[in-house]
Structure formats: structure tokens, C-alpha cells
Scaffold this active site. Structure first.
Site, PDB file in Angstrom:
ATOM      1  N   GLU A  28      -3.273   2.151   3.619  1.00  0.00           N
ATOM      2  CA  GLU A  28      -2.244   2.979   3.009  1.00  0.00           C
ATOM      3  C   GLU A  28      -1.112   2.090   2.492  1.00  0.00           C
ATOM      4  O   GLU A  28      -0.851   1.021   3.070  1.00  0.00           O
ATOM      5  CB  GLU A  28      -1.672   3.937   4.071  1.00  0.00           C
TER       6      GLU A  28
ATOM      7  N   ASN B 188      -3.098   7.921  -3.520  1.00  0.00           N
ATOM      8  CA  ASN B 188      -1.931   7.046  -3.321  1.00  0.00           C
ATOM      9  C   ASN B 188      -2.286   5.568  -3.500  1.00  0.00           C
ATOM     10  O   ASN B 188      -1.506   4.697  -3.137  1.00  0.00           O
ATOM     11  CB  ASN B 188      -1.324   7.287  -1.928  1.00  0.00           C
TER      12      ASN B 188
ATOM     13  N   ASP C  78     -14.125   2.383   7.365  1.00  0.00           N
ATOM     14  CA  ASP C  78     -13.101   2.957   8.240  1.00  0.00           C
ATOM     15  C   ASP C  78     -13.643   4.128   9.060  1.00  0.00           C
ATOM     16  O   ASP C  78     -14.755   4.616   8.818  1.00  0.00           O
ATOM     17  CB  ASP C  78     -11.874   3.403   7.408  1.00  0.00           C
TER      18      ASP C  78
ATOM     19  N   HIS D  93      -4.799   3.951  -2.028  1.00  0.00           N
ATOM     20  CA  HIS D  93      -5.418   3.255  -0.892  1.00  0.00           C
ATOM     21  C   HIS D  93      -6.888   2.923  -1.175  1.00  0.00           C
ATOM     22  O   HIS D  93      -7.548   3.584  -1.974  1.00  0.00           O
ATOM     23  CB  HIS D  93      -5.256   4.036   0.424  1.00  0.00           C
TER      24      HIS D  93
HETATM   25  P1  PGA Z   1     -12.355  11.033  -2.059  1.00  0.00           P
HETATM   26  O1  PGA Z   1     -11.480   9.982  -1.248  1.00  0.00           O
HETATM   27  O2  PGA Z   1     -13.582  10.300  -2.470  1.00  0.00           O
HETATM   28  O3  PGA Z   1     -12.655  12.141  -1.108  1.00  0.00           O
HETATM   29  O4  PGA Z   1     -11.522  11.452  -3.234  1.00  0.00           O
HETATM   30  C1  PGA Z   1     -11.365   8.685  -1.740  1.00  0.00           C
HETATM   31  C2  PGA Z   1     -10.484   7.868  -0.833  1.00  0.00           C
HETATM   32  O5  PGA Z   1      -9.567   8.428  -0.213  1.00  0.00           O
HETATM   33  O6  PGA Z   1     -10.706   6.651  -0.745  1.00  0.00           O
END
Ligand code: PGA
Length: 241
Positions: free
Chosen positions: A142, A135, A66, A137
Site C-alpha cells: 500500500e 491506489n 500475499d 498497490h
Molecule cells: P482486482 O484487484 O483484480 O480485484 O481489481 C487488484 C489488486 O488489488 O491488486
């Protein structure tokens, strides 16, 4: 799903790197799906160390999950910049083989179709590295994200904007939209490696691994994937019982 719980994130990252490096050794033209965020940083250090010790990455192709919409590639918070700084510069990889979605593409719909085609043309993703959002994702899929979704423009939730605000001057600077591989795109990878570290991921990990498969927890789609391995530290595994 294979679930491996380690004493620390460092140990889990070493084990995950062991799998990735072994796959590159076996197939020097491996196609890797990559993730950004704090979670894969230690894994990327291990990959870089293996390369420095003689494992060639120059034939490997990578596709990132992404990118923020509206950030140019050289923006300090763009995911292209993150990947260049935290991994690609440390590898002997050919920059032309490193694909990160373009958050500035003028025709996003056409661009998303092109990104999917590029993955197909490369022969599909052999190993997809994934973090998990608090959350649930994966990529910027999302909740709710259709489990058959493909690369597309997505709106970030307030929770993700808050989670990612730590990298920006303040939350108002976090882009509201991103371009992300879909859940369906991720499920097409031959192998998925999900990393989850820290107590703030425990609930998302519990829902993803033990909850119903639901578009409200996009990571739960991995329950339907034939070859997924999950590396957790003890804190992230706390809800698994
Ligand atoms: P993070 O994010 O590794 O910074 O915790 C993970 C994600 O949002 O996929």
C-alpha cells in the site's frame, strides 16, 4: 516497459496467457509469481485450458504475492482458497510446489524471512503476475511502501478495505492486515506481467506508467524494472494519452 493495449480484458488475458504458457513450454520447471483478485481470473482460465490441452504444469513452482492475516487457508476469502479454486485445481501442478503466504503463522517476522528464502531456494521468480490496486498497490504494498521493501506484515488502507469489501459480508469483516511480498521482492522477478482492466484502474495506471517513481504509487517501481510488460484494456489505458 512494454505496454500493450487491447480492445478487451479478455483479449489482454489471452495475450498474457500466451506469454506464460510459452514460458512453461520452454522451461517446464518455471517459477511463477501469482496474484489474486478479479483481474487475473481470465488469465488463469487460459492457463488451465492450455494444461487441459496437454501443457504440463506439474514441474512448475508458484509463489503468491500475499495473504490476509488471520484467515485460515480454508476460509472462503483466503487467498490460498482463491488460488486452489481458481487455478491450482485446474492444473496438474504438485500442490507441494504452490506457495501462498501463511496468514496464520505464529511468528510472522520469522515466517516472512522464510518465504523470502523459499523464493531464493527455488531459484527466484521467472515471471511475476501482478494486478494493480485503484491506489497503485501491487501485492498488498500500500502507499507508501518503500521500493526496497521485502516480505512483511502490512496494514491495509481504507481504500483497499472498501475495494475488497465486495467479497465479504461487509467491510468490517475485511482483515486489516496482510502479509505481502515487498516491492523489492517483486522487482527481483526476472519478468513482471502487470494486468490492468477497467476505468477504475485508469488513474492508478497513469500514475504507475507516466508518473514519478514514488513509494506513494508502489506500481511505479516497475518503471525501474528491466523486463516488465503491461497488458491493459482500453478503459484502463484511457489516461495514458
Ligand atoms: P482486482 O484487484 O483484480 O480485484 O481489481 C487488484 C489488486 O488489488 O491488486
Amino acid at each position: 516497459m512494454e505496454v500493450i493495449v487491447c480492445d478487451s480484458a479478455a483479449e489482454a488475458s489471452r495475450m498474457a496467457a500466451g506469454r506464460v504458457n510459452a514460458a512453461v513450454r520452454e522451461n517446464p520447471r518455471l517459477v511463477l509469481g501469482l496474484a489474486t483478485g478479479s483481474t487475473p481470473l481470465a488469465l488463469y482460465k487460459e492457463m488451465a485450458a492450455a494444461c487441459a490441452a496437454g501443457l504440463p504444469y506439474r514441474g512448475v513452482t508458484t509463489f503468491n504475492l500475499d495473504e490476509y492475516i488471520g484467515l485460515p487457508p480454508d476460509h472462503p476469502q483466503s487467498y490460498r482458497r482463491f488460488m486452489d479454486e481458481n487455478l491450482f485445481k485446474q492444473l496438474d501442478i504438485d500442490p507441494a510446489r504452490t506457495f501462498v503466504p501463511d496468514g496464520m503463522a505464529p511468528d510472522m517476522e520469522a515466517y516472512c524471512a522464510q518465504y523470502e528464502a523459499a523464493i531464493r531456494d527455488a531459484g527466484g521468480i521467472d515471471i511475476q503476475i501482478l494486478g494493480i490496486g485503484s491506489n497503485g498497490h501491487i501485492g498488498f504494498n500500500e502507499p507508501p511502501s518503500p521500493l526496497d521493501s521485502r516480505t512483511r506484515v502490512v496494514r491495509l488502507t481504507e481504500q483497499t478495505i472498501r475495494d475488497n469489501a465486495r467479497f465479504f459480508a461487509d467491510a468490517s469483516e475485511v482483515p486489516r492486515e496482510a502479509v505481502s511480498m515487498g516491492v523489492g521482492t517483486i522487482l527481483d522477478a526476472r519478468c513482471c506481467v502487470l494486468l490492468g482492466f477497467g476505468a477504475n484502474k485508469a488513474e492508478a495506471v497513469r500514475q504507475a506508467l507516466r508518473g514519478e517513481v514514488s513509494e506513494m504509487c508502489p506500481a511505479s517501481a516497475l518503471q525501474r524494472h528491466a523486463d516488465t510488460v503491461v497488458f491493459l484494456d482500453r478503459a484502463a489505458a484511457a489516461g495514458l494519452g
